[in-house]
Motif scaffolding. Structure first.
Motif, PDB file in Angstrom:
ATOM      1  N   GLY A 307       0.814  -1.209   0.000  1.00  0.00           N
ATOM      2  CA  GLY A 307       0.000   0.000   0.000  1.00  0.00           C
ATOM      3  C   GLY A 307       0.845   1.254   0.000  1.00  0.00           C
ATOM      4  O   GLY A 307       1.970   1.272   0.505  1.00  0.00           O
ATOM      5  N   PRO A 308       0.310   2.362  -0.558  1.00  0.00           N
ATOM      6  CA  PRO A 308       1.079   3.600  -0.657  1.00  0.00           C
ATOM      7  C   PRO A 308       1.382   4.240   0.689  1.00  0.00           C
ATOM      8  O   PRO A 308       2.364   4.972   0.818  1.00  0.00           O
ATOM      9  N   ARG A 309       0.524   3.975   1.703  1.00  0.00           N
ATOM     10  CA  ARG A 309       0.833   4.544   3.021  1.00  0.00           C
ATOM     11  C   ARG A 309       2.152   4.001   3.536  1.00  0.00           C
ATOM     12  O   ARG A 309       2.996   4.753   4.042  1.00  0.00           O
ATOM     13  N   THR A 310       2.372   2.704   3.396  1.00  0.00           N
ATOM     14  CA  THR A 310       3.630   2.089   3.824  1.00  0.00           C
ATOM     15  C   THR A 310       4.815   2.686   3.062  1.00  0.00           C
ATOM     16  O   THR A 310       5.869   2.967   3.636  1.00  0.00           O
ATOM     17  N   THR A 311       4.638   2.896   1.762  1.00  0.00           N
ATOM     18  CA  THR A 311       5.705   3.463   0.941  1.00  0.00           C
ATOM     19  C   THR A 311       6.045   4.871   1.400  1.00  0.00           C
ATOM     20  O   THR A 311       7.220   5.250   1.504  1.00  0.00           O
ATOM     21  N   LEU A 312       5.024   5.674   1.679  1.00  0.00           N
ATOM     22  CA  LEU A 312       5.259   7.049   2.116  1.00  0.00           C
ATOM     23  C   LEU A 312       5.972   7.081   3.464  1.00  0.00           C
ATOM     24  O   LEU A 312       6.924   7.854   3.659  1.00  0.00           O
ATOM     25  N   VAL A 313       5.529   6.249   4.394  1.00  0.00           N
ATOM     26  CA  VAL A 313       6.194   6.193   5.702  1.00  0.00           C
ATOM     27  C   VAL A 313       7.652   5.768   5.537  1.00  0.00           C
ATOM     28  O   VAL A 313       8.560   6.363   6.131  1.00  0.00           O
ATOM     29  N   ALA A 314       7.892   4.751   4.715  1.00  0.00           N
ATOM     30  CA  ALA A 314       9.263   4.283   4.497  1.00  0.00           C
ATOM     31  C   ALA A 314      10.135   5.381   3.897  1.00  0.00           C
ATOM     32  O   ALA A 314      11.280   5.599   4.327  1.00  0.00           O
ATOM     33  N   GLY A 315       9.602   6.108   2.923  1.00  0.00           N
ATOM     34  CA  GLY A 315      10.379   7.174   2.297  1.00  0.00           C
ATOM     35  C   GLY A 315      10.754   8.269   3.278  1.00  0.00           C
ATOM     36  O   GLY A 315      11.908   8.734   3.302  1.00  0.00           O
ATOM     37  N   THR A 316       9.807   8.678   4.104  1.00  0.00           N
ATOM     38  CA  THR A 316      10.103   9.739   5.074  1.00  0.00           C
ATOM     39  C   THR A 316      11.125   9.274   6.114  1.00  0.00           C
ATOM     40  O   THR A 316      11.981  10.051   6.537  1.00  0.00           O
TER      41      THR A 316
END
Length: 453
Positions: A307-316
């Motif tokens: 999911g994109p939420r996981t991707t966004l958290v990982a990127g930050t």
């Protein structure tokens, strides 16, 4: 377009026969024009055709580049930079066309790469512009930009279909003027506050205007039948939290753009500067752009599986880790290259996730407007960060020659603030409802059944 004049900034007063304060408008004008154009062009794209507005934006960029190439004084150059800034909507428009046209299995990686290009262009544009500025007449920078813009327009005209998804309706001129006024006042106060004084009448007046006009604009948007920005959609938790995370993440990103160039260029006699020319600055930052591009498919893969939420958290979190490294690794060129690569990887991950989060939560008829607003939120965060970092570095200085320079402590404070902002963005992203973590694929597939029978 944002970085093309950066190598020229120290020379612009001499080249244009003006003062440093006046020539700074060559940067500020583009920022203001981009802020005004991005939400407006996005809405026009949803209403009248995204490809049409994409071509119009590229035409403005080419016109601005030609005008800049012919400029010999400040006024036409600032006008040229305004025209270039008006083309800033190309990224959200491109992402929106992809949503309408691409097969579901290709959408995630394509939009991730398109979104990451916001960072890629800046990271790769700086060294290219520096090399051109040092080896040729400065007007060549604008001729090259005009050629690239014309080539892009020709490719769009030849290869990109017009999306059949249009909302139609009447354009909200009052809303566009109101939002543009609010954004100009806000960004002028933020970008010029240090120069004018944060307690000056002009700065306070601009902030007061924002506080008065923003609620009035919001009331208008809620009451009009066809608003520029659908605040009810924007207020949905997934959209609101994604936009908030984008603004905070944009705030965190500017630390790298401000700290690294200064560390590299400050004289070695300061004790913490590396005494390098601008071309080395560009070469140090260039690998981060390549890494952003390489991370786009990785971002899409994580989004597909988790999911994109996981991707966004990982990127930050990766960006925060990069700043953590920067706190202790800042004395050698290779160390700054490593830091910029780590931060670039985090930006690539996070930028790839944001369009997926937005598109999974808004109707297909509002894709361009919603993506444009998200892009605008990142820009606002970056502008505020620039002002905060400027205040910190102007206060924490050490004497050197005729004027003080930013101290090592000042740089570390800015880096720490950047790390904290990245962690705050991760915390906000983690609050996005789990039910909205799925990629935009489901929404796109549903839209595709309507637009491609």
């Amino acid at each position: 377009m944002q970085t093309v004049v950066i190598p020229l900034v120290p020379r612009l007063p001499e080249l244009l026969g003006s003062t440093p304060a006046n020539t700074a408008w060559a940067i500020t004008a583009t920022l203001l024009a981009a802020a005004v154009a991005t939400p407006t062009v996005g809405r026009l794209g949803d209403m009248y055709g995204k490809r049409r507005m994409l071509l119009a934006s590229l035409a403005l960029m080419v016109a601005g580049s030609v005008l800049g190439a012919l400029s010999t004084s400040l006024a036409p150059l600032v006008a040229a930079r305004v025209l270039q800034g008006l083309a800033a909507g190309v990224i959200p428009l491109g992402i929106s066309i992809m949503r309408d046209e691409l097969p579901v299995e290709r959408l995630g990686s394509a939009t991730a790469l398109m979104s990451a290009s916001l960072g890629v262009g800046g990271a790769l544009g700086l060294p290219a512009a520096t090399l051109l500025a040092e080896s040729a007449d400065w007007h060549v920078l604008f001729w090259v930009a005009a050629g690239l813009g014309a080539a892009a327009a020709a490719l769009v005209a030849r290869l990109v279909p017009e999306s059949p998804v249009r909302s139609g309706g009447r354009f909200d001129l009052v809303g566009a003027v109101g939002l543009s006024t609010v954004l100009v006042c806000l960004l002028l106060a933020v970008s010029k506050g240090t120069e004018w004084g944060w307690t000056s009448g002009l700065t306070i007046g601009l902030v007061a205007a924002v506080l008065v006009l923003l609620p009035a604009w919001g009331r208008w948007e809620l009451r009009t039948r066809e608003p520029l920005v659908d605040l009810r959609t924007t207020a949905r938790r997934p959209v609101a939290l994604t936009n908030l995370a984008s603004a905070v993440f944009g705030f965190s990103m500017f630390a790298m753009s401000l700290v690294m160039p200064q560390l590299l260029q400050l004289p070695a006699g300061t004790g913490h500067g590396l005494g390098q020319p601008m071309v080395v600055v560009g070469l140090v930052l260039a690998p981060s752009g390549l890494v952003m591009m390489a991370m786009a498919p990785v971002s899409a893969r994580i989004t597909r599986t988790s999911g994109p939420r996981t991707t966004l958290v990982a990127g930050t979190l990766v960006v925060a880790a990069g700043y953590g490294l920067n706190l202790v690794l800042m004395s050698q060129i290779w160390q700054l290259v490593l830091v910029s690569v780590v931060i670039g990887a985090g930006i690539g991950l996070a930028y790839g996730a944001m369009p997926a989060l937005i598109m999974s939560a808004v109707p297909v008829s509002e894709t361009a407007a919603a993506n444009s607003l998200n892009t605008l939120m990142r820009s606002i965060g970056t502008s505020v960060s620039s002002a905060v970092a400027g205040v910190v570095l102007s206060q924490l200085t050490v004497p050197f020659g005729p004027a003080p320079v930013p101290s090592l402590t000042g740089f570390r404070v800015v880096i720490a603030v950047g790390a904290g902002a990245a962690l705050a963005a991760a915390a906000v992203a983690a609050l996005i409802p789990a039910g909205d973590q799925s990629t935009a694929d489901g929404a796109i597939a549903a839209a595709g059944s309507r637009t491609h029978p």
